[in-house]
Design an enzyme around this catalytic site. Structure first.
Site, PDB file in Angstrom:
ATOM      1  N   PHE A  34      51.381  69.214   7.746  1.00  0.00           N
ATOM      2  CA  PHE A  34      50.418  68.708   8.734  1.00  0.00           C
ATOM      3  C   PHE A  34      50.421  69.664   9.931  1.00  0.00           C
ATOM      4  O   PHE A  34      51.461  69.867  10.578  1.00  0.00           O
ATOM      5  CB  PHE A  34      50.794  67.292   9.168  1.00  0.00           C
ATOM      6  CG  PHE A  34      50.706  66.289   8.050  1.00  0.00           C
ATOM      7  CD1 PHE A  34      49.539  65.567   7.828  1.00  0.00           C
ATOM      8  CD2 PHE A  34      51.789  66.082   7.198  1.00  0.00           C
ATOM      9  CE1 PHE A  34      49.452  64.651   6.791  1.00  0.00           C
ATOM     10  CE2 PHE A  34      51.714  65.158   6.158  1.00  0.00           C
ATOM     11  CZ  PHE A  34      50.538  64.449   5.948  1.00  0.00           C
ATOM     12  N   VAL A  83      55.557  67.997   9.579  1.00  0.00           N
ATOM     13  CA  VAL A  83      54.636  68.223  10.700  1.00  0.00           C
ATOM     14  C   VAL A  83      55.119  69.450  11.464  1.00  0.00           C
ATOM     15  O   VAL A  83      56.314  69.639  11.690  1.00  0.00           O
ATOM     16  CB  VAL A  83      54.517  67.014  11.661  1.00  0.00           C
ATOM     17  CG1 VAL A  83      53.926  65.808  10.957  1.00  0.00           C
ATOM     18  CG2 VAL A  83      55.841  66.653  12.285  1.00  0.00           C
ATOM     19  N   CYS A  84      54.178  70.302  11.835  1.00  0.00           N
ATOM     20  CA  CYS A  84      54.514  71.533  12.564  1.00  0.00           C
ATOM     21  C   CYS A  84      55.065  71.179  13.936  1.00  0.00           C
ATOM     22  O   CYS A  84      54.455  70.414  14.689  1.00  0.00           O
ATOM     23  CB  CYS A  84      53.276  72.405  12.713  1.00  0.00           C
ATOM     24  SG  CYS A  84      53.511  73.747  13.878  1.00  0.00           S
ATOM     25  N   ILE A  85      56.194  71.760  14.287  1.00  0.00           N
ATOM     26  CA  ILE A  85      56.852  71.386  15.547  1.00  0.00           C
ATOM     27  C   ILE A  85      56.016  71.770  16.762  1.00  0.00           C
ATOM     28  O   ILE A  85      55.888  70.984  17.707  1.00  0.00           O
ATOM     29  CB  ILE A  85      58.286  71.976  15.626  1.00  0.00           C
ATOM     30  CG1 ILE A  85      59.006  71.452  16.862  1.00  0.00           C
ATOM     31  CG2 ILE A  85      58.282  73.506  15.612  1.00  0.00           C
ATOM     32  CD1 ILE A  85      60.495  71.655  16.838  1.00  0.00           C
ATOM     33  N   ALA A 105      53.037  69.449  16.929  1.00  0.00           N
ATOM     34  CA  ALA A 105      53.449  68.065  17.154  1.00  0.00           C
ATOM     35  C   ALA A 105      53.895  67.846  18.604  1.00  0.00           C
ATOM     36  O   ALA A 105      53.486  66.875  19.247  1.00  0.00           O
ATOM     37  CB  ALA A 105      54.571  67.689  16.192  1.00  0.00           C
TER      38      ALA A 105
END
Lengths: 117, 130
Positions: free
Chosen positions: B39, B77-79, B82
């Site tokens: 994501f 999820v991409c840090i 996010a």
């Protein structure tokens, strides 16, 4: 090793999507051979002389100059779309190869993975 | 065949998370493997456990979490995406001294390297949302 093509179609500002596409390209360059293609309004990301001081947005166009240091020296755009926007390669912040449509199609088929941003 | 799925669009604002969910179900139904779901951009909102839709609408976060738990699918999820959108797990909430974590435990925060790894190691990478 697979080759990755990053296709960028978003204008530089108005959302963070273009900036996040460039982030992905930079990360990809650490792992694989990457090329970048700028289509549609995506070419506006590469315009030289952008000034975002009055919009509270990051001027990430300054980062394009680092692409070569990351090993990304294959950067392309559409010649037709460049002409449509009244732009010259000299208006862009880095050297970009302007391709005719047939060569753009060949670019897609010559890469193993295409990532759209 | 090993599929990697990338989601760029936000739940409800964009069809992407639901279309990707339907695709993931079809991949599994056909006996294929899901290497990873990544994501990115507004797609990270899919992991927001505070999502509370009206009773006559589906809870997109919960549907993804159930699919992942039932089928042992990795949801990343991409840090960077996010954190700038306020989607934090407990570790990040503690690190940045935020009062609450918002990421559902079925999702994991990780880096963009996971997207590149998915592109390199899956047989097909399919992106939903532009």
């Amino acid at each position: 090793m697979k080759t990755l093509l990053f296709v960028n179609t978003r204008p530089p500002h108005g959302s963070v999507k273009a900036q996040e596409g460039l982030d992905a390209l930079l990360m990809g360059s650490a792992f694989a051979e990457c090329s970048a293609l700028y289509l549609g309004d995506g070419i506006l990301q590469l315009l030289d002389g952008q000034d975002t001081t009055q919009t509270d947005q990051k001027n990430f166009s300054l980062t394009f100059g680092a692409l070569r240091d990351y090993g990304v020296d294959q950067v392309f755009c559409s010649k037709t779309q460049l002409d449509d926007k009244g732009l010259e390669p000299s208006d862009l912040v880095i050297n970009v190869a302007a391709l005719v449509d047939r060569d753009i199609a060949a670019l897609f088929s010559s890469h193993d993975v295409v990532l759209n941003f | 065949m090993k599929f990697a799925i990338v989601v760029h669009g936000a739940p409800y604002s964009d069809q992407a998370p639901l279309s990707a969910l339907s695709f993931a179900r079809a991949v599994l139904a056909e006996g294929h493997e899901i290497y990873r779901v990544f994501f990115y951009q507004d797609g990270v909102h899919t992991g927001n456990r505070a999502i509370t839709p009206p009773q006559d609408e589906v809870n997109i976060q919960r549907l993804w979490s159930e699919l992942a738990t039932d089928n042992h699918i990795e949801l990343i999820v991409c840090i960077a995406s996010a954190l700038r959108r306020g989607v934090l797990d407990q570790t990040e909430a503690d690190r940045y001294e935020k009062s609450c974590a918002s990421l559902d435990p079925a999702f994991t925060i990780s880096g963009l390297g996971q997207l590149i790894d998915a592109g390199l190691n899956a047989d097909r990478l399919v992106t939903f949302g532009c």
